[in-house]
Design a protein around this motif. Sequence first.
Motif, PDB file in Angstrom:
ATOM      1  N   TYR A   1      -7.630  -3.409   6.877  1.00 13.08           N
ATOM      2  CA  TYR A   1      -7.689  -3.413   5.415  1.00 13.08           C
ATOM      3  C   TYR A   1      -8.591  -4.556   4.966  1.00 13.08           C
ATOM      4  CZ  TYR A   1      -4.631  -7.510   5.131  1.00 13.08           C
ATOM      5  OH  TYR A   1      -4.103  -8.772   5.225  1.00 13.08           O
TER       6      TYR A   1
ATOM      7  N   PHE B   1       0.814  -1.214   0.000  1.00 14.71           N
ATOM      8  CA  PHE B   1       0.000   0.000   0.000  1.00 14.71           C
ATOM      9  C   PHE B   1       0.850   1.268   0.000  1.00 14.71           C
ATOM     10  CE2 PHE B   1      -3.040  -3.138   1.676  1.00 14.71           C
ATOM     11  CZ  PHE B   1      -4.128  -2.880   0.863  1.00 14.71           C
TER      12      PHE B   1
ATOM     13  N   ARG C   1     -14.176  -2.979  -5.266  1.00 14.27           N
ATOM     14  CA  ARG C   1     -14.046  -3.332  -3.852  1.00 14.27           C
ATOM     15  C   ARG C   1     -15.415  -3.511  -3.188  1.00 14.27           C
ATOM     16  NH1 ARG C   1      -9.439  -1.486  -6.613  1.00 14.27           N
ATOM     17  NH2 ARG C   1      -7.577  -1.847  -5.343  1.00 14.27           N
TER      18      ARG C   1
ATOM     19  N   SER D   1     -12.694  -4.824  -8.854  1.00  8.72           N
ATOM     20  CA  SER D   1     -11.997  -3.536  -8.793  1.00  8.72           C
ATOM     21  C   SER D   1     -12.791  -2.467  -8.058  1.00  8.72           C
ATOM     22  CB  SER D   1     -11.671  -3.058 -10.209  1.00  8.72           C
ATOM     23  OG  SER D   1     -12.856  -2.913 -10.971  1.00  8.72           O
TER      24      SER D   1
ATOM     25  N   TYR E   1      -7.768  -7.331  -5.158  1.00  9.76           N
ATOM     26  CA  TYR E   1      -7.928  -5.887  -4.983  1.00  9.76           C
ATOM     27  C   TYR E   1      -7.921  -5.561  -3.489  1.00  9.76           C
ATOM     28  CZ  TYR E   1      -9.312  -6.227  -9.852  1.00  9.76           C
ATOM     29  OH  TYR E   1      -9.332  -6.483 -11.209  1.00  9.76           O
TER      30      TYR E   1
ATOM     31  N   ARG F   1      -7.765  -2.738  -0.192  1.00 11.08           N
ATOM     32  CA  ARG F   1      -8.177  -1.382   0.205  1.00 11.08           C
ATOM     33  C   ARG F   1      -7.927  -1.167   1.695  1.00 11.08           C
ATOM     34  NH1 ARG F   1     -13.739   1.171  -1.726  1.00 11.08           N
ATOM     35  NH2 ARG F   1     -12.312   1.782  -3.414  1.00 11.08           N
TER      36      ARG F   1
ATOM     37  N   ASP G   1      -5.945   2.303  -2.253  1.00 10.55           N
ATOM     38  CA  ASP G   1      -6.174   1.083  -3.033  1.00 10.55           C
ATOM     39  C   ASP G   1      -4.892   0.607  -3.710  1.00 10.55           C
ATOM     40  OD1 ASP G   1      -8.833   1.190  -2.339  1.00 10.55           O
ATOM     41  OD2 ASP G   1      -9.471   2.133  -4.224  1.00 10.55           O
ATOM     42  N   GLN G   2      -4.685  -0.684  -3.678  1.00 15.01           N
ATOM     43  CA  GLN G   2      -3.598  -1.330  -4.412  1.00 15.01           C
ATOM     44  C   GLN G   2      -4.074  -2.691  -4.897  1.00 15.01           C
ATOM     45  OE1 GLN G   2      -0.762  -0.255  -5.526  1.00 15.01           O
ATOM     46  NE2 GLN G   2      -0.765   1.747  -4.476  1.00 15.01           N
ATOM     47  N   THR G   3      -3.367  -3.230  -5.898  1.00 13.10           N
ATOM     48  CA  THR G   3      -3.767  -4.505  -6.507  1.00 13.10           C
ATOM     49  C   THR G   3      -2.592  -5.484  -6.510  1.00 13.10           C
ATOM     50  OG1 THR G   3      -5.333  -3.387  -7.958  1.00 13.10           O
ATOM     51  CG2 THR G   3      -4.706  -5.622  -8.574  1.00 13.10           C
TER      52      THR G   3
ATOM     53  N   ASN H   1      -9.593   6.399   1.191  1.00 14.13           N
ATOM     54  CA  ASN H   1      -9.289   5.048   0.716  1.00 14.13           C
ATOM     55  C   ASN H   1      -7.902   4.994   0.073  1.00 14.13           C
ATOM     56  OD1 ASN H   1     -11.749   3.916   1.467  1.00 14.13           O
ATOM     57  ND2 ASN H   1     -12.730   4.442  -0.474  1.00 14.13           N
TER      58      ASN H   1
END
Length: 322
Positions: free
Chosen positions: A263, A210, A271, A269, A298, A300, A221-223, A219
């Motif tokens: 988290y 993150f 979430r 995508s 995904y 968050r 967000d990372q994937t 928020n």
Amino acid sequence: MRNWLVCFIWLVGSALLPGTAWGQSCSFSVPSMVFAGSTIPGSAINSMTSVTANCSGLLSLGQKVLICPNLNEGSGGATASARIMVNGANSLNYQLYQDAARSIVWGSATWPYAARPPGFLVAFTTILGPLLGSGSTTITLYGQVLANQATAPAGTYSSTFTGASATFNYRYDDGNGCTTALGATASPPAFTVQITLANDCAVTAQNIDFGPNGLLNANIDQTGQVRVTCTPTVPYSVSLSLGNTGTSPTARKMVNGAQSITYGLYQDSNRTVPWGNTILTNTVARTGDGTVQGINVYGRVPPQATPSPGTYSDTIIVTVTY
């Protein structure tokens, strides 16, 4: 007395003239070669068996028998680069080798490819003075199911060597090796090269970072991704554990000492679909095709009170059920 002695020496001497090969006999055995393993990781699978020659001969007097064990395609067939095991309409490439490094193909003097058989010698030990001798030698036959065949469906694959597929030539050693197929011919009893592939899966995972953040007031967000490889047609599901201290898919905890950051991990995508570890409820289902299937994860971090500075982490266990 003198005439009888001359006659006897002439008879023995004639039996030793170059090119004389009468009286020799050889039999052979080759146990079947069975491979064990899975093609899903993509690596080669090795196995081995043995080739044994038992020979005897009259008037051998210490001579050696050259064995030229010709192994052709087998019932599965071959190409210029590989032999083939079959399971119905499905096939699997493999090869037979002369050496443990699997670099010298074991071939035949009678097939259309360049590889030739190894020659090996059977030395006689006389068992009745100079008249009758016998000997036995065993060498190793190395095999390999070639790498990168994960798309092969589950099942038993085999190729059988019998008759013209395994013709062993032998003769008293004349120094010419196995460049030709001259000499007497015999075949071992039929033997099989075989592997049984079961349904299998392999998984790897990419970390989710993150990144550095000052305040957790929006928020973040990372994937990431999990990569699954399964045998073709095999249905599977992917579960993600709740981490070391999490209580739900959206309330996992990254910790640093006594402090934590909440988290969640999701399937989409937006979430909105949590990804957890209850099969048929919050896991991801797919069907294998023998290739690597990448499935995005995904992540968050929602807005929350910001803890003390430091590195916060958690460990997720990825489980593939099939």
